[in-house]
Design an enzyme around this catalytic site. Structure first.
Site, mmCIF file in Angstrom:
data_model
loop_
_atom_site.group_PDB
_atom_site.id
_atom_site.type_symbol
_atom_site.label_atom_id
_atom_site.label_comp_id
_atom_site.label_asym_id
_atom_site.label_seq_id
_atom_site.Cartn_x
_atom_site.Cartn_y
_atom_site.Cartn_z
ATOM 1 N N HIS A 125 -10.980 -19.312 4.474
ATOM 2 C CA HIS A 125 -11.519 -20.237 3.464
ATOM 3 C C HIS A 125 -12.796 -20.903 3.968
ATOM 4 O O HIS A 125 -13.533 -21.479 3.195
ATOM 5 C CB HIS A 125 -10.495 -21.335 3.152
ATOM 6 C CG HIS A 125 -9.133 -20.792 2.898
ATOM 7 N ND1 HIS A 125 -8.799 -20.198 1.708
ATOM 8 C CD2 HIS A 125 -8.032 -20.698 3.689
ATOM 9 C CE1 HIS A 125 -7.542 -19.787 1.771
ATOM 10 N NE2 HIS A 125 -7.050 -20.074 2.962
ATOM 11 N N GLU A 146 -18.905 -30.804 -1.520
ATOM 12 C CA GLU A 146 -17.680 -31.166 -2.267
ATOM 13 C C GLU A 146 -17.877 -32.552 -2.888
ATOM 14 O O GLU A 146 -17.741 -32.712 -4.106
ATOM 15 C CB GLU A 146 -16.482 -31.139 -1.318
ATOM 16 C CG GLU A 146 -16.280 -29.738 -0.699
ATOM 17 C CD GLU A 146 -14.851 -29.442 -0.385
ATOM 18 O OE1 GLU A 146 -14.290 -30.074 0.518
ATOM 19 O OE2 GLU A 146 -14.266 -28.581 -1.063
ATOM 20 N N THR A 205 -9.203 -31.462 0.642
ATOM 21 C CA THR A 205 -9.872 -30.875 -0.531
ATOM 22 C C THR A 205 -9.464 -29.422 -0.750
ATOM 23 O O THR A 205 -9.969 -28.757 -1.648
ATOM 24 C CB THR A 205 -11.407 -30.907 -0.364
ATOM 25 O OG1 THR A 205 -11.755 -30.048 0.753
ATOM 26 C CG2 THR A 205 -11.920 -32.311 -0.121
ATOM 27 N N HIS A 236 -18.147 -26.413 3.883
ATOM 28 C CA HIS A 236 -18.066 -25.867 2.527
ATOM 29 C C HIS A 236 -19.510 -25.648 2.098
ATOM 30 O O HIS A 236 -20.395 -26.425 2.477
ATOM 31 C CB HIS A 236 -17.369 -26.853 1.586
ATOM 32 C CG HIS A 236 -16.013 -27.287 2.080
ATOM 33 N ND1 HIS A 236 -14.835 -26.725 1.644
ATOM 34 C CD2 HIS A 236 -15.660 -28.203 3.020
ATOM 35 C CE1 HIS A 236 -13.816 -27.301 2.263
ATOM 36 N NE2 HIS A 236 -14.282 -28.184 3.116
ATOM 37 N N HIS A 254 -17.335 -31.120 7.542
ATOM 38 C CA HIS A 254 -16.180 -32.026 7.666
ATOM 39 C C HIS A 254 -15.684 -32.067 9.105
ATOM 40 O O HIS A 254 -15.265 -31.043 9.644
ATOM 41 C CB HIS A 254 -15.047 -31.542 6.749
ATOM 42 C CG HIS A 254 -15.339 -31.755 5.290
ATOM 43 N ND1 HIS A 254 -14.710 -31.041 4.285
ATOM 44 C CD2 HIS A 254 -16.215 -32.582 4.671
ATOM 45 C CE1 HIS A 254 -15.171 -31.442 3.110
ATOM 46 N NE2 HIS A 254 -16.090 -32.377 3.315
ATOM 47 N N HIS A 269 -15.299 -27.987 10.095
ATOM 48 C CA HIS A 269 -15.526 -26.807 9.249
ATOM 49 C C HIS A 269 -16.505 -27.209 8.160
ATOM 50 O O HIS A 269 -16.893 -28.381 8.074
ATOM 51 C CB HIS A 269 -14.191 -26.328 8.632
ATOM 52 C CG HIS A 269 -13.610 -27.332 7.718
ATOM 53 N ND1 HIS A 269 -12.795 -28.363 8.167
ATOM 54 C CD2 HIS A 269 -13.777 -27.535 6.389
ATOM 55 C CE1 HIS A 269 -12.465 -29.133 7.141
ATOM 56 N NE2 HIS A 269 -13.065 -28.655 6.049
HETATM 57 N N1 LIG Z 1 -11.521 -29.911 3.545
HETATM 58 S S1 LIG Z 1 -10.740 -31.084 4.281
HETATM 59 O O1 LIG Z 1 -10.216 -32.000 3.289
HETATM 60 O O2 LIG Z 1 -11.603 -31.694 5.294
HETATM 61 C C1 LIG Z 1 -9.384 -30.422 5.152
HETATM 62 C C2 LIG Z 1 -9.084 -30.956 6.393
HETATM 63 C C3 LIG Z 1 -7.982 -30.461 7.116
HETATM 64 C C4 LIG Z 1 -7.217 -29.442 6.579
HETATM 65 O O3 LIG Z 1 -6.168 -28.972 7.283
HETATM 66 C C5 LIG Z 1 -7.533 -28.906 5.325
HETATM 67 N N2 LIG Z 1 -6.803 -27.890 4.713
HETATM 68 C C6 LIG Z 1 -5.962 -26.992 5.322
HETATM 69 O O4 LIG Z 1 -5.748 -26.986 6.501
HETATM 70 N N3 LIG Z 1 -5.346 -26.117 4.506
HETATM 71 C C7 LIG Z 1 -4.385 -25.142 5.050
HETATM 72 C C8 LIG Z 1 -4.909 -23.761 4.930
HETATM 73 C C9 LIG Z 1 -6.356 -23.647 5.385
HETATM 74 C C10 LIG Z 1 -6.627 -22.394 6.171
HETATM 75 O O5 LIG Z 1 -5.563 -21.557 6.255
HETATM 76 C C11 LIG Z 1 -8.623 -29.416 4.612
HETATM 77 ZN ZN LIG Z 2 -13.332 -29.507 4.277
#
Ligand SMILES: NS(=O)(=O)c1ccc(O)c(NC(=O)NCCCCO)c1
Ligand SMILES: [Zn+2]
Length: 257
Positions: A64, A104, A199, A94, A117, A92
């Site tokens: 992702h 986002e 998100t 977006h 992020h 990471h």
């Molecule tokens: N975008 S965010 O709000 O900063 C954010 C911060 C930490 C996270 O852990 C996630 N999401 C996440 O881990 N989802 C599980 C499957 C992802 C890859 O398999 C999103």
């Molecule tokens: Zn993120």
């Protein structure tokens, strides 16, 4: 599996993750005139980062996004975080298929080309990221807007290696140092903050968001490198951003007038 295409994108997430329509979802559109300046909470103890440079860089294409796993002790404190210490876990991004979209959070409806992020978990109250990820005060994420311009030298280790992380699940360790502090904008005093969520699925409502007003510049080539990554369905990883969710009964605070 969830993704960002028409068939599995943000408008479909509510099926498997009903919290998608919850009371504190992220991202949001930041309406600058509605944000409230709050000197006591924010003014008294400034937001502070104390990161240790990584001695090697662990990169993962998780299907992702491209993620850098942090191994050193890095701490975020102050500002809206009260007395708790939040530990840096990963960062990471977006981004969009073109420069006109990809962030986002939006600012008065304006979308940036990308959003970085830096994800932290509350190490004062919980024992791990996994333990903290579902708690209402479990996480703190720094959101940094990215706009096309000059290259970001500290980001080169990521953008120069995207080509080797093309497929979902690909991992690599680059033998070079990286100081996450150098990924932050020069002004880290001016930000908006509000209570929100992850998100991406599972969309847990566990994030104190801190979104810096000042964007950081990445070169066109660095943005192109992100767009050449491949996602878990074998498509180009592009437009991997969730559009803004409803603000509902929330207030956005700001640290600047
Ligand atoms: N975008 S965010 O709000 O900063 C954010 C911060 C930490 C996270 O852990 C996630 N999401 C996440 O881990 N989802 C599980 C499957 C992802 C890859 O398999 C999103
Ligand atoms: Zn993120």
């Amino acid at each position: 599996h969830w993704g960002y295409m028409t068939t599995n994108g943000p408008s479909t997430w509510g099926k498997d993750f009903p919290i998608a329509n919850g009371e504190r979802q992220s991202p949001i559109d930041i309406v600058t005139t509605a944000a409230e300046y709050d000197s006591d909470v924010l003014g008294s103890n400034a937001l502070s980062t104390n990161y240790t440079p990584e001695s090697e860089v662990k990169l993962v294409n998780n299907g992702h996004s491209i993620m850098c796993q942090i191994t050193k002790k890095g701490v975020l404190t102050g500002g809206p975080l009260g007395k708790d210490e939040y530990r840096l876990e990963q960062f990471h991004l977006h981004w969009g298929a073109e420069d006109n979209r990809g962030s986002e959070h939006t600012v008065d409806g304006k979308m940036y080309a990308s959003e970085l992020h830096l994800v932290h978990w509350n190490a004062s109250k919980y024992s791990s990221f996994a333990d903290a990820v579902q708690k209402p005060d479990g996480l703190a994420v720094l959101g940094i807007f990215i706009t096309p311009g000059v290259a970001c030298n500290q980001f080169k280790v990521i953008s120069d290696n995207c080509g080797k992380l093309k497929t979902s699940g690909a991992e690599m360790t680059v033998d070079t140092t990286l100081d996450p502090t150098l990924l932050l904008p020069s002004n880290t005093s001016d930000y908006w903050t509000y209570l929100g969520s992850l998100t991406t699925p599972p969309l847990f409502e566990s994030v104190t968001w801190i979104v810096f007003k000042e964007p950081v510049e990445y070169s066109k080539e660095q943005l192109l490198a992100l767009r050449n990554l491949v996602d878990s369905d074998g498509n180009h990883m592009q437009d991997n951003y969730r559009p803004p969710a409803a603000l509902k009964q929330r207030k956005v605070k700001k640290t600047f007038t």
